[in-house]
Design an enzyme around this catalytic site. Structure first.
Site, mmCIF file in Angstrom:
data_model
loop_
_atom_site.group_PDB
_atom_site.id
_atom_site.type_symbol
_atom_site.label_atom_id
_atom_site.label_comp_id
_atom_site.label_asym_id
_atom_site.label_seq_id
_atom_site.Cartn_x
_atom_site.Cartn_y
_atom_site.Cartn_z
ATOM 1 N N CYS A 117 44.197 58.852 45.200
ATOM 2 C CA CYS A 117 45.021 58.110 45.602
ATOM 3 C C CYS A 117 45.368 56.711 43.430
ATOM 4 C CB CYS A 117 44.221 56.181 45.704
ATOM 5 S SG CYS A 117 43.871 56.782 47.678
ATOM 6 N N HIS A 258 47.916 49.733 44.426
ATOM 7 C CA HIS A 258 47.376 50.705 45.312
ATOM 8 C C HIS A 258 46.982 49.771 46.855
ATOM 9 C CE1 HIS A 258 46.032 52.979 47.630
ATOM 10 N NE2 HIS A 258 44.190 53.158 47.688
ATOM 11 N N ASN A 288 46.860 52.069 54.209
ATOM 12 C CA ASN A 288 46.191 52.788 52.881
ATOM 13 C C ASN A 288 46.764 53.779 52.746
ATOM 14 O OD1 ASN A 288 45.013 54.724 50.615
ATOM 15 N ND2 ASN A 288 43.510 53.356 51.312
HETATM 16 O O1 UT7 Z 1 42.601 54.136 48.693
HETATM 17 C C1 UT7 Z 1 41.089 53.986 48.480
HETATM 18 C C2 UT7 Z 1 39.782 54.150 49.242
HETATM 19 N N1 UT7 Z 1 39.746 54.070 49.531
HETATM 20 C C3 UT7 Z 1 39.126 52.544 50.055
HETATM 21 O O2 UT7 Z 1 39.481 51.336 49.421
HETATM 22 C C4 UT7 Z 1 38.272 51.991 51.311
HETATM 23 C C5 UT7 Z 1 37.506 51.017 50.738
HETATM 24 N N2 UT7 Z 1 36.366 50.384 51.572
HETATM 25 C C6 UT7 Z 1 36.914 49.729 52.962
HETATM 26 O O3 UT7 Z 1 38.157 49.669 53.563
HETATM 27 C C7 UT7 Z 1 36.377 49.305 54.454
HETATM 28 O O4 UT7 Z 1 34.711 49.886 53.953
HETATM 29 C C8 UT7 Z 1 36.016 49.775 55.537
HETATM 30 C C9 UT7 Z 1 37.698 49.340 56.075
HETATM 31 C C10 UT7 Z 1 36.814 51.226 55.852
HETATM 32 C C11 UT7 Z 1 35.413 49.079 56.403
HETATM 33 O O5 UT7 Z 1 34.996 48.435 56.299
HETATM 34 P P1 UT7 Z 1 33.113 47.567 56.430
HETATM 35 O O6 UT7 Z 1 33.456 46.011 55.715
HETATM 36 O O7 UT7 Z 1 33.080 48.223 54.838
HETATM 37 O O8 UT7 Z 1 32.857 48.060 57.398
HETATM 38 P P2 UT7 Z 1 31.624 48.497 57.417
HETATM 39 O O9 UT7 Z 1 31.289 50.734 57.361
HETATM 40 O O10 UT7 Z 1 30.118 47.689 56.378
HETATM 41 O O11 UT7 Z 1 30.955 48.050 59.071
HETATM 42 C C12 UT7 Z 1 30.780 47.236 59.753
HETATM 43 C C13 UT7 Z 1 30.615 47.236 61.083
HETATM 44 C C14 UT7 Z 1 29.488 48.642 61.285
HETATM 45 O O12 UT7 Z 1 28.728 48.160 62.379
HETATM 46 P P3 UT7 Z 1 26.948 47.186 62.624
HETATM 47 O O13 UT7 Z 1 26.220 48.446 61.398
HETATM 48 O O14 UT7 Z 1 27.411 46.234 61.717
HETATM 49 O O15 UT7 Z 1 26.772 47.287 63.660
HETATM 50 C C15 UT7 Z 1 30.149 49.691 61.800
HETATM 51 O O16 UT7 Z 1 29.479 50.796 62.027
HETATM 52 O O17 UT7 Z 1 31.645 47.527 61.603
HETATM 53 C C16 UT7 Z 1 31.099 48.728 62.454
HETATM 54 N N3 UT7 Z 1 32.870 49.769 61.787
HETATM 55 C C17 UT7 Z 1 33.610 49.163 63.137
HETATM 56 N N4 UT7 Z 1 33.754 48.693 64.252
HETATM 57 C C18 UT7 Z 1 35.339 48.818 64.729
HETATM 58 C C19 UT7 Z 1 32.917 50.435 60.947
HETATM 59 N N5 UT7 Z 1 34.366 50.901 61.445
HETATM 60 C C20 UT7 Z 1 34.902 49.956 62.441
HETATM 61 C C21 UT7 Z 1 35.679 50.170 63.479
HETATM 62 N N6 UT7 Z 1 35.992 49.954 64.235
HETATM 63 N N7 UT7 Z 1 37.248 51.133 62.993
#
Ligand code: UT7
Length: 331
Positions: A117, A258, A288
């Protein structure tokens, strides 16, 4: 002897695919929802190549040609093409070589920069340095990724986040040394590469991911770790740019970020007290777009007259590597 010179931003361009993939489209194939994606990321829809051939090459050519048109120059006027990408169709040749040929820039030098990125900001920083060193007069710097072509659409963490885009700039040597990149940083922390990676061989898959179903050639991301890294680094990089240049937010026209996740940008806006009108957020429309995002924002702002001559703007990015970069540009 190197003659002191400046670097003029002569033109910008961008390109996205025609196909829109909405959150509701994703909710039909994945266990997710429009609400979850919008709340956690700010994304409503993204543009995807949807099986179109050669997406990084084609988007880069389109964005590059638009930047050349704005600059009023031809491909044959370009000395060097630098392309930030991690999703090019081939590792060899670099996509930059094919883009240079397609735009009529042969025999300009051409190479890709793999900084994920951060690829566009790295490319602009390198281009500015090469021009100032007297090694090139006019450089086409592009950032482009078609992450939709390397996403596993059964992996809901990664697939909801990314879209495809290219952004490009024509940078040219000028006599005014006050123009161009006044300050830049390019940094990396390779010890934490496993938080965002694209494996091509099974033996490279890190221990923490061995139990998971891995598709070779697809992007893997530990979202939580990247999120923590990004929130902290983002703020530090912007603070550093202000501190080292002595500029304040009142002095700059834009802080071009970004588009990783709207919450990450929001946290920087709040912690640094940045005026909202100086931080474009277009992640709701494009997702993104990895190396495409900063150039896409710059082109949108430039065409809207929001990066006026005589006022600096800042570009910041971070991503796989892990990498991060900044550029304070005097326009
Ligand atoms: O461009 C540079 C590289 N990338 C980034 O900068 C991305 C940085 N990270 C993020 O943007 C976020 O971490 C994500 C958007 C990818 C994920 O969001 P989060 O708030 O960190 O979610 P999480 O991984 O902590 O997951 C929270 C919950 C989990 O369920 P439990 O364990 O709490 O029951 C996940 O299984 O949300 C669940 N989950 C989803 N639910 C619905 C994870 N992905 C999804 C989804 N839809 N797509």
């Amino acid at each position: 002897m190197i003659q002191p010179c400046g670097v003029r931003l002569a033109g910008t361009g961008s390109a996205v695919p025609d196909t829109t993939l909405t959150n509701n489209d994703l909710a039909r194939i994945l266990d997710t929802s429009d609400d979850w994606i919008a709340q956690r990321t700010g994304i409503r829809e993204r543009r995807v190549s949807a099986g179109a051939p050669d997406p990084v090459f084609n988007l880069s050519c389109l964005a590059g040609q638009r930047a050349l048109d704005m600059a009023g120059v031809k491909g044959s006027d370009i000395d060097l093409v630098i392309l930030g990408t991690v999703s090019g169709e081939m590792l060899c040749p670099s996509t930059a070589c094919r883009v240079a040929a397609a735009l009529g820039a042969t025999p300009a030098g051409a190479f890709d920069i793999a900084a994920a990125c951060s690829g566009f900001v790295y490319s602009v920083n390198v281009a500015d340095s090469i021009i100032r060193a007297g090694r090139a007069k006019r450089v086409l710097a592009i950032g482009c990724d078609a992450i939709s072509s390397v996403v596993d659409y059964t992996d809901r963490t990664v697939s909801i986040l990314f879209g495809d885009a290219a952004g490009a700039v024509v940078l040219e040597r000028c006599d005014d040394p006050a123009k161009g990149c006044r300050y830049q940083t390019m940094s990396a922390d390779g010890a934490n590469w496993q938080h965002l990676y694209m494996p091509y061989r099974p033996d490279i898959v890190p221990e923490c991911d061995r139990a998971n179903p891995i598709r070779l050639g697809n992007l893997r991301m530990n979202g939580r770790e990247v999120y923590k890294f990004a929130v902290n680094r983002f703020r530090e990089v912007i603070e550093d740019a202000f501190q080292k240049t002595g500029l304040s937010v009142d002095d700059v026209s834009q802080v071009i970020c970004h588009q990783s996740n709207a919450r990450i940008i929001e946290s920087a806006i709040e912690k640094l007290n940045l005026p909202r009108e100086k931080v474009l957020v277009n992640i709701d429309r494009y997702g993104n777009t990895s190396a495409g995002s900063v150039g896409l924002c710059l082109d949108e702002l430039n065409r809207a007259g929001k990066t006026p001559d005589g006022q600096p703007f800042i570009m910041v990015a971070f991503g796989g590597g892990l990498t991060w970069a900044s550029c304070v540009w005097d326009k």
